[in-house]
Design a protein around this motif. Structure first.
Motif, PDB file in Angstrom:
ATOM      1  N   PHE A 221     -58.365  -4.697  -4.171  1.00 35.18           N
ATOM      2  CA  PHE A 221     -58.520  -4.317  -3.341  1.00 35.18           C
ATOM      3  C   PHE A 221     -59.116  -3.895  -2.822  1.00 35.18           C
TER       4      PHE A 221
ATOM      5  N   SER B  64     -50.390   3.264  -2.324  1.00 36.67           N
ATOM      6  CA  SER B  64     -50.594   3.802  -3.601  1.00 36.67           C
ATOM      7  C   SER B  64     -49.125   3.109  -4.414  1.00 36.67           C
TER       8      SER B  64
ATOM      9  N   THR C   8     -56.274  -1.573 -14.654  1.00 35.89           N
ATOM     10  CA  THR C   8     -57.131  -1.075 -13.080  1.00 35.89           C
ATOM     11  C   THR C   8     -57.810  -1.762 -13.016  1.00 35.89           C
TER      12      THR C   8
ATOM     13  N   MET D 173     -59.954   3.011  -8.026  1.00 27.85           N
ATOM     14  CA  MET D 173     -58.373   2.703  -7.806  1.00 27.85           C
ATOM     15  C   MET D 173     -58.172   3.683  -9.342  1.00 27.85           C
TER      16      MET D 173
ATOM     17  N   ARG E 227     -49.686  -2.121 -11.343  1.00 24.06           N
ATOM     18  CA  ARG E 227     -50.481  -1.718 -12.700  1.00 24.06           C
ATOM     19  C   ARG E 227     -49.065  -0.749 -13.597  1.00 24.06           C
TER      20      ARG E 227
ATOM     21  N   ALA F  71     -50.575  -0.565  -5.666  1.00 25.92           N
ATOM     22  CA  ALA F  71     -51.502  -0.081  -6.835  1.00 25.92           C
ATOM     23  C   ALA F  71     -50.373  -0.003  -7.984  1.00 25.92           C
TER      24      ALA F  71
ATOM     25  N   ARG G  56     -56.098   6.936  -7.354  1.00 27.38           N
ATOM     26  CA  ARG G  56     -55.761   6.328  -6.731  1.00 27.38           C
ATOM     27  C   ARG G  56     -54.350   5.917  -7.315  1.00 27.38           C
ATOM     28  N   ILE G  57     -54.363   5.733  -8.771  1.00 29.35           N
ATOM     29  CA  ILE G  57     -53.095   5.480  -9.774  1.00 29.35           C
ATOM     30  C   ILE G  57     -52.685   6.351 -10.478  1.00 29.35           C
TER      31      ILE G  57
ATOM     32  N   ILE H 142     -56.489  -4.331 -10.530  1.00 31.58           N
ATOM     33  CA  ILE H 142     -55.898  -4.404  -9.129  1.00 31.58           C
ATOM     34  C   ILE H 142     -57.299  -3.680  -8.422  1.00 31.58           C
ATOM     35  N   ALA H 143     -58.261  -2.674  -8.710  1.00 33.53           N
ATOM     36  CA  ALA H 143     -59.326  -2.520  -8.160  1.00 33.53           C
ATOM     37  C   ALA H 143     -60.045  -4.013  -7.529  1.00 33.53           C
TER      38      ALA H 143
END
Length: 408
Positions: A141, A120, A134, A148, A127, A123, A151-152, A137-138
């Motif tokens: 990962f 987290s 997003t 994601m 961001r 992430a 998670r954010i 980032i997804a």
């Protein structure tokens, strides 16, 4: 102005605007939502209407309006708007924080709050500080975008629940928070230097921001050897960036790079940081890795590389931070110093680690060492498996070309 140019500009401005907004108003989650709305408005309007003369002020004004609109209610409207007016008068929106008062670094410490899990922290930093979407980032990962986004969102909620303040952590917490910050910056830099997915080999916006923040971290913590080591590692690694790809964008491995294209000023700065830190601090993981990078960068030709020294340094690194990736890199160094069979013996110690055998790098290294040993059929199979597993298109093309070459 093209949408791509606007996108690059917004990515650089986003953490500055968010940092200013959080410093003034608190409530990280509400501020982050407001900044995202302002960025969306800019991405829609600026390509057609042009970038305003003061883009930072424009974004901050729009984000502040979105924030106060969200807060406005019959009972609190007047008090909140009066407070906003007073804050705006004290700090004009067109005046971003200077290098001596960098809101972005405070934002980084906030994103690395101990209430958050490691994933987290990364992430949220990517961001809020790195400016990635997003979806990007997804992809980094390798999880669905919806996962994601959750998670954010949970990360922002935990920061709010923990009552975190937009300030540097107290001395008692600084050590643990510094370790988290350095880890996040390291991961951001790595994602920029070798993008984990997509068409591009690297993302210079991420590497540049990671280096900038590492410089600021080193300035604020001059007695931390690992802060110096992290900055040095980034500089010594990024110095090779121009030589990592050919004119078509294809990956060029370290041994085949045109070293005249390496950035000598970055190398000199990195070596100076390493030399100074080693005289004052015990070797930590980043400082040892920076020393390894310095040995590579100081070799005028690939064949001049001092591989026995690198093997010794990897042994030190294995003691201070043992992990499978260190063993993987040590296998390459041992192969170069002592021969491919010795390197394969080191690599085989990872065979029972399911995480590593599912990672493309294990198979890529194995292919390289098998090719060195003359086992072409096995090398070709290893390269093909590595190509199948990687999500980076430049790496996949490179590995497929190595597979084809190993079969000839």
């Amino acid at each position: 102005m093209t949408s791509r140019v606007v996108e690059d500009l917004l990515r650089g401005l986003a953490p500055q605007v968010l940092g200013t907004l959080v410093r003034r108003h608190g409530q990280f989650d509400a501020c982050e939502d407001a900044v995202q709305e302002a960025l969306l408005a800019a991405a829609t309007q600026w390509p057609e209407q042009g970038v305003p003369d003061r883009p930072h002020a424009w974004l901050l004004t729009v984000a502040t309006r979105r924030l106060t609109d969200g807060w406005r209610s019959e009972s609190a409207r007047r008090a909140r708007e009066d407070a906003v007016v007073a804050l705006e008068a004290a700090a004009p929106p067109g005046t971003p924080a200077g290098p001596e008062d960098d809101d972005t670094l405070r934002l980084l410490f906030l994103c690395c709050h101990p209430a958050l899990s490691g994933p987290s922290q990364v992430a949220l930093t990517l961001r809020a500080v790195g400016g990635l979407t997003t979806a990007e980032i997804a992809a980094a990962f390798l999880v669905p975008e919806a996962t994601m986004a959750q998670r954010i969102s949970r990360g922002k909620q935990r920061i709010r629940s923990a009552g975190a303040h937009f300030s540097m952590p107290p001395p008692a917490e600084l050590g643990a928070r510094l370790a988290a910050v350095r880890q996040v910056l390291y991961l951001v830099f790595n994602e920029g230097y070798t993008a984990s997915a997509g068409e591009s080999l690297q993302r210079t916006d991420l590497t540049a921001e990671a280096v900038r923040l590492a410089r600021e971290l080193h300035r604020l913590t001059p007695d931390e050897g690992e802060s110096a080591g992290l900055l040095a590692l980034m500089l010594l690694t990024d110095a090779r960036r121009a030589a990592r790809a050919d004119a078509s964008g294809a990956l060029v491995p370290l041994a085949e790079q045109d070293r005249s294209r390496w950035d000598r000023s970055m190398i000199d700065e990195g070596v100076a940081l390493v030399s100074a830190a080693l005289t004052r601090h015990p070797p930590g993981p980043y400082l040892v890795q920076a020393t390894i990078a310095a040995v590579h960068d100081e070799a005028a030709r690939a064949q001049d590389t001092d591989w026995p020294q690198i093997v010794a340094l990897y042994r030190v690194l294995a003691r201070v931070e043992p992990n499978p990736m260190v063993t993987l890199n040590r296998a390459v160094a041992v192969a170069m110093a002592e021969g491919p069979d010795a390197g394969l013996d080191v690599l085989d110690t990872l065979r029972s680690d399911d995480r590593m055998t599912a990672h493309h790098r294990w198979h890529a290294v194995r292919g390289h060492l098998l090719e060195m040993a003359g086992a072409r059929d096995e090398a070709r199979a290893a390269y093909r498996e590595a190509a199948r597993l990687t999500t980076s298109l430049p790496e996949r093309r490179y590995l497929e070309s190595r597979a084809a070459g190993a079969g000839s």
